[in-house]
Design an enzyme around this catalytic site. Structure first.
Site, PDB file in Angstrom:
ATOM      1  N   GLU A 115     -22.973  14.498  -5.449  1.00  0.00           N
ATOM      2  CA  GLU A 115     -24.362  14.268  -5.050  1.00  0.00           C
ATOM      3  C   GLU A 115     -24.561  12.773  -4.813  1.00  0.00           C
ATOM      4  OE1 GLU A 115     -26.691  16.881  -4.626  1.00  0.00           O
ATOM      5  OE2 GLU A 115     -24.757  17.857  -4.767  1.00  0.00           O
ATOM      6  N   LYS A 143     -28.053  25.278 -10.244  1.00  0.00           N
ATOM      7  CA  LYS A 143     -27.441  26.437  -9.577  1.00  0.00           C
ATOM      8  C   LYS A 143     -27.525  27.700 -10.430  1.00  0.00           C
ATOM      9  CE  LYS A 143     -24.313  23.617  -6.778  1.00  0.00           C
ATOM     10  NZ  LYS A 143     -23.053  22.853  -6.818  1.00  0.00           N
ATOM     11  N   VAL A 173     -25.715  27.185  -3.600  1.00  0.00           N
ATOM     12  CA  VAL A 173     -24.861  27.559  -4.745  1.00  0.00           C
ATOM     13  C   VAL A 173     -23.476  27.973  -4.240  1.00  0.00           C
ATOM     14  CG1 VAL A 173     -24.611  29.003  -6.795  1.00  0.00           C
ATOM     15  CG2 VAL A 173     -26.902  28.418  -5.973  1.00  0.00           C
ATOM     16  N   ILE A 181     -19.051  29.524  -0.461  1.00  0.00           N
ATOM     17  CA  ILE A 181     -18.837  30.892  -0.966  1.00  0.00           C
ATOM     18  C   ILE A 181     -20.088  31.724  -0.718  1.00  0.00           C
ATOM     19  CG2 ILE A 181     -18.303  32.315  -2.982  1.00  0.00           C
ATOM     20  CD1 ILE A 181     -17.298  29.813  -4.395  1.00  0.00           C
ATOM     21  N   ASP A 185     -26.596  19.504 -11.810  1.00  0.00           N
ATOM     22  CA  ASP A 185     -26.402  20.271 -10.574  1.00  0.00           C
ATOM     23  C   ASP A 185     -26.002  21.715 -10.911  1.00  0.00           C
ATOM     24  OD1 ASP A 185     -25.787  20.284  -7.512  1.00  0.00           O
ATOM     25  OD2 ASP A 185     -23.945  21.018  -8.437  1.00  0.00           O
ATOM     26  N   GLU A 209     -28.123  29.850   1.090  1.00  0.00           N
ATOM     27  CA  GLU A 209     -26.731  30.192   0.739  1.00  0.00           C
ATOM     28  C   GLU A 209     -25.893  28.977   0.350  1.00  0.00           C
ATOM     29  OE1 GLU A 209     -24.208  31.897  -0.677  1.00  0.00           O
ATOM     30  OE2 GLU A 209     -25.032  33.536   0.494  1.00  0.00           O
ATOM     31  N   VAL A 264     -23.229  17.208   4.965  1.00  0.00           N
ATOM     32  CA  VAL A 264     -23.453  18.613   5.339  1.00  0.00           C
ATOM     33  C   VAL A 264     -24.114  18.707   6.719  1.00  0.00           C
ATOM     34  CG1 VAL A 264     -24.429  20.819   4.612  1.00  0.00           C
ATOM     35  CG2 VAL A 264     -23.667  19.190   2.885  1.00  0.00           C
ATOM     36  N   GLY A 309     -21.420  26.280  -2.518  1.00  0.00           N
ATOM     37  CA  GLY A 309     -21.065  25.724  -1.203  1.00  0.00           C
ATOM     38  C   GLY A 309     -20.797  26.832  -0.202  1.00  0.00           C
ATOM     39  N   GLY A 325     -16.895  13.508  -0.203  1.00  0.00           N
ATOM     40  CA  GLY A 325     -18.184  14.116   0.142  1.00  0.00           C
ATOM     41  C   GLY A 325     -18.585  15.259  -0.772  1.00  0.00           C
TER      42      GLY A 325
HETATM   43  N1  LIG Z   1     -21.948  17.519  -0.034  1.00  0.00           N
HETATM   44  C1  LIG Z   1     -21.702  18.763  -0.442  1.00  0.00           C
HETATM   45  O1  LIG Z   1     -20.551  19.175  -0.603  1.00  0.00           O
HETATM   46  C2  LIG Z   1     -22.827  19.677  -0.699  1.00  0.00           C
HETATM   47  C3  LIG Z   1     -24.141  19.267  -0.615  1.00  0.00           C
HETATM   48  N2  LIG Z   1     -25.150  20.146  -0.854  1.00  0.00           N
HETATM   49  C4  LIG Z   1     -26.530  19.715  -0.713  1.00  0.00           C
HETATM   50  O2  LIG Z   1     -26.753  19.397   0.645  1.00  0.00           O
HETATM   51  C5  LIG Z   1     -27.749  18.393   0.742  1.00  0.00           C
HETATM   52  C6  LIG Z   1     -27.206  17.233   1.576  1.00  0.00           C
HETATM   53  O3  LIG Z   1     -26.086  16.708   0.939  1.00  0.00           O
HETATM   54  P1  LIG Z   1     -25.102  15.673   1.693  1.00  0.00           P
HETATM   55  O4  LIG Z   1     -24.997  16.005   3.121  1.00  0.00           O
HETATM   56  O5  LIG Z   1     -23.884  15.621   0.845  1.00  0.00           O
HETATM   57  O6  LIG Z   1     -25.942  14.317   1.515  1.00  0.00           O
HETATM   58  P2  LIG Z   1     -25.733  12.936   2.279  1.00  0.00           P
HETATM   59  O7  LIG Z   1     -26.212  11.893   1.354  1.00  0.00           O
HETATM   60  O8  LIG Z   1     -24.365  12.834   2.860  1.00  0.00           O
HETATM   61  O9  LIG Z   1     -26.755  13.051   3.524  1.00  0.00           O
HETATM   62  C7  LIG Z   1     -28.128  12.964   3.372  1.00  0.00           C
HETATM   63  C8  LIG Z   1     -28.763  12.790   4.746  1.00  0.00           C
HETATM   64  O10 LIG Z   1     -30.159  12.831   4.599  1.00  0.00           O
HETATM   65  C9  LIG Z   1     -30.753  11.658   5.143  1.00  0.00           C
HETATM   66  N3  LIG Z   1     -31.859  11.261   4.271  1.00  0.00           N
HETATM   67  C10 LIG Z   1     -31.837  11.250   2.910  1.00  0.00           C
HETATM   68  N4  LIG Z   1     -33.050  10.875   2.464  1.00  0.00           N
HETATM   69  C11 LIG Z   1     -33.820  10.660   3.545  1.00  0.00           C
HETATM   70  C12 LIG Z   1     -35.165  10.240   3.748  1.00  0.00           C
HETATM   71  N5  LIG Z   1     -35.956   9.955   2.718  1.00  0.00           N
HETATM   72  N6  LIG Z   1     -35.612  10.130   5.015  1.00  0.00           N
HETATM   73  C13 LIG Z   1     -34.821  10.395   6.057  1.00  0.00           C
HETATM   74  N7  LIG Z   1     -33.541  10.804   5.945  1.00  0.00           N
HETATM   75  C14 LIG Z   1     -33.055  10.902   4.706  1.00  0.00           C
HETATM   76  C15 LIG Z   1     -29.651  10.598   5.181  1.00  0.00           C
HETATM   77  O11 LIG Z   1     -29.939   9.702   6.251  1.00  0.00           O
HETATM   78  P3  LIG Z   1     -28.936   8.520   6.669  1.00  0.00           P
HETATM   79  O12 LIG Z   1     -27.732   9.204   7.227  1.00  0.00           O
HETATM   80  O13 LIG Z   1     -29.672   7.727   7.677  1.00  0.00           O
HETATM   81  O14 LIG Z   1     -28.654   7.787   5.395  1.00  0.00           O
HETATM   82  C16 LIG Z   1     -28.416  11.473   5.438  1.00  0.00           C
HETATM   83  O15 LIG Z   1     -28.246  11.694   6.810  1.00  0.00           O
HETATM   84  C17 LIG Z   1     -28.103  18.013  -0.704  1.00  0.00           C
HETATM   85  O16 LIG Z   1     -29.220  18.759  -1.102  1.00  0.00           O
HETATM   86  C18 LIG Z   1     -26.877  18.468  -1.484  1.00  0.00           C
HETATM   87  O17 LIG Z   1     -27.177  18.780  -2.817  1.00  0.00           O
HETATM   88  C19 LIG Z   1     -24.917  21.470  -1.177  1.00  0.00           C
HETATM   89  C20 LIG Z   1     -23.655  21.936  -1.271  1.00  0.00           C
HETATM   90  C21 LIG Z   1     -22.498  21.075  -1.071  1.00  0.00           C
HETATM   91  N1  LIG Z   2     -22.200  17.989  -5.719  1.00  0.00           N
HETATM   92  C1  LIG Z   2     -22.057  19.394  -5.568  1.00  0.00           C
HETATM   93  C2  LIG Z   2     -22.071  19.733  -4.115  1.00  0.00           C
HETATM   94  C3  LIG Z   2     -22.208  21.164  -3.879  1.00  0.00           C
HETATM   95  O1  LIG Z   2     -23.167  21.814  -4.310  1.00  0.00           O
HETATM   96  C4  LIG Z   2     -20.751  19.855  -6.175  1.00  0.00           C
HETATM   97  O2  LIG Z   2     -19.915  19.007  -6.466  1.00  0.00           O
HETATM   98  O3  LIG Z   2     -20.594  21.055  -6.393  1.00  0.00           O
HETATM   99 NA    NA Z   3     -22.867  29.701  -1.173  1.00  0.00          NA
END
Ligand SMILES: NC(=O)C1=CN([C@@H]2O[C@H](COP(=O)(O)OP(=O)(O)OC[C@H]3O[C@@H](n4cnc5c(N)ncnc54)[C@H](OP(=O)(O)O)[C@@H]3O)[C@@H](O)[C@H]2O)C=CC1
Ligand SMILES: N[C@@H](CC=O)C(=O)O
Ligand code: NA
Length: 432
Positions: A187, A202, A129, A133, A198, A126, A13, A131, A184
């Site tokens: 979680e 939500k 929940v 939407i 999850d 936003e 994200v 994503g 991607g």
């Molecule tokens: N993926 C999705 O479709 C969706 C995700 N979300 C939410 O968005 C958030 C991010 O998800 P997503 O992008 O998929 O996760 P990722 O695992 O892809 O990315 C997590 C990022 O956070 C960094 N990170 C994690 N822990 C630490 C830490 N302790 N110290 C420093 N950096 C840290 C990681 O660093 P590094 O890159 O160095 O490993 C990475 O860059 C979550 O809360 C998820 O629930 C919500 C809706 C949809």
């Molecule tokens: N892991 C979640 C990511 C978005 O919130 C999902 O699959 O819906």
């Molecule tokens: Na949303």
């Protein structure tokens, strides 16, 4: 004027968010005023899809949330810690926060919003929940004139993707889960998706917004999709249903009590129902209120770009506020969160719903009669009884009940389990 964001997390994200911010052409003009001040990650050596100036990247996330140059912290780390502590530190430093982290908000929302209100900063979510939407802001603002009676939907993209692939292509659970991770959607720990946690996070957030009270996360009843088998998907199909992981929050207002049903579980959804056709990573959330009636929000529920779209829209909303009213104005009650009381949650045994159950029975004469009697003794009436198959030397019987109190249904099952004719009860699912 330029507004600087501090990005915590540069994964799926975070990368999507940076892509939008670095490419403002053709989007809302306010985007041109937003720059990425710093980016916090765990590893500086990891290859990245977008090359940022190395000075922007740091592993010292605390220094970002306390940096006086940063206006808005965008938390995209996931997990509970250090996300919670960093959000609280950002608030204490007077920064507005945008987060996609439903796990943290569902568990620590009370603490986070109390501090944010004290400090006069916004915490917008936003992306947390549905994503991409738009559903949080509509619930807070556009639907505020309604008395909400139910919020129900498919709010986890990973499990909807898995169930869709299983039912449409006969795909194998573990293989599809691996694909969802690759895309991607999942979680970092995909048990959060598969076991329904999850979706429970939500629906706790949606219920709190829709019903105007705090919700304790542990009050959400939660079953995941592990027990959903290809056999049940096939039976459901024959009976006119699809199986979806539904998250449901429903007002069960009676004369003198006002309680909420709050639950996440796989559900047989009639193929004609609007939620039945949300497939793959798509989410759909059906909200019912008075006087509006029903409205459905539908779109991509996970993935880099769609989720980043929601993140950046929250950032833009805060920038819009900062531009028009400055930092010293009171918080807008339609954007902030001011709930104090806790919603009362109805016990699951009082829930009234239809059930689907699959029994494996020994070849004993009159087995359907025994089943029917046991159900009847507990006030459970059957809508359909289908003896469909033979599995090994056992007969497979599927029943669908009429609406029944869950407690009565469970008592009937306990009695049925002890019948000599019953070998096992491999599946019990609720029916919408
Ligand atoms: N993926 C999705 O479709 C969706 C995700 N979300 C939410 O968005 C958030 C991010 O998800 P997503 O992008 O998929 O996760 P990722 O695992 O892809 O990315 C997590 C990022 O956070 C960094 N990170 C994690 N822990 C630490 C830490 N302790 N110290 C420093 N950096 C840290 C990681 O660093 P590094 O890159 O160095 O490993 C990475 O860059 C979550 O809360 C998820 O629930 C919500 C809706 C949809
Ligand atoms: N892991 C979640 C990511 C978005 O919130 C999902 O699959 O819906
Ligand atoms: Na949303």
């Amino acid at each position: 004027m330029t507004f600087k964001i501090g990005l915590l997390g540069f994964g799926v994200v975070g990368t999507g968010t940076a892509k939008i911010l670095l490419d403002p052409f053709g989007r809302h003009p306010v985007l041109k005023e937003i720059t990425i001040g710093r980016v916090g990650v765990r590893s500086l050596d990891k290859p990245r899809e977008i090359e940022l100036s190395p000075q922007l990247l740091t592993t010292d996330l605390e220094s970002i949330v306390t940096d006086p140059e940063i206006d808005i912290i965008v938390e995209l780390l996931g997990g509970l810690e250090p996300a919670r502590s960093l959000i609280l530190k950002a608030i204490a430093s007077g920064k507005h926060v945008v987060t996609a982290n439903k796990a943290v908000i569902a568990r620590f929302g009370d603490e986070i919003y109390a501090k944010a209100n004290e400090k006069g900063v916004y915490v917008l979510l936003e992306a947390a929940v549905g994503g991409g939407i738009p559903v949080i802001k509509p619930l807070k603002q556009s639907l505020g004139a309604n008395r909400i009676s139910s919020i129900m939907g498919i709010v986890n993209g990973t499990t909807n993707y898995i169930l869709t692939e299983m039912s449409q292509k006969g795909a194998d659970f573990s293989e599809v889960l691996a694909k969802a991770q690759e895309l991607g959607y999942a979680e970092a720990d995909p048990t959060a998706d598969v076991d329904g946690f999850d979706a429970a996070d939500k629906i706790a957030i949606l219920a709190s917004l829709g019903f105007g009270g705090r919700v304790k996360r542990e009050d959400v009843y939660c079953e995941g999709i592990r027990q959903v088998s290809a056999v049940d998907i096939a039976y459901a199909d024959r009976l006119g249903f699809v199986i979806k992981l539904l998250a449901i929050a429903k007002d069960t207002v009676k004369e003198d009590s006002d309680t909420l049903e709050l639950r996440v579980h796989p559900t047989l959804v009639p193929k004609t129902h609007p939620l039945a056709n949300a497939n793959g990573v798509y989410n759909a959330i059906l909200v019912e209120g008075e006087p509006l009636g029903q409205v459905m929000f539908y779109g991509p529920g996970a993935g880099s770009g769609p989720t980043a779209s929601a993140v950046v829209s929250d950032v833009m909303n805060i920038v819009g506020i900062l531009k028009s009213s400055g930092k010293t104005k009171e918080l807008d009650p339609l954007l902030s969160c001011i709930h104090q009381h806790y919603c009362q949650i109805a016990p699951m045994e009082d829930l009234s719903t239809r059930f689907y159950a699959r029994f494996l029975c020994r070849d004993v004469p009159g087995v359907i009669g025994h089943l029917g009697m046991a159900f009847g003794d507990h006030g459970v009436s059957l809508e359909s009884v289908v003896q469909i198959g033979i599995r090994g030397d056992l007969a497979e019987i599927v029943v669908v009940t009429h609406d029944v109190r869950e407690g009565n249904f469970r008592n009937a099952l306990a009695a049925i389990e002890s019948l000599e004719a019953i070998d096992s009860i491999p599946s019990i699912l609720r029916v919408l």
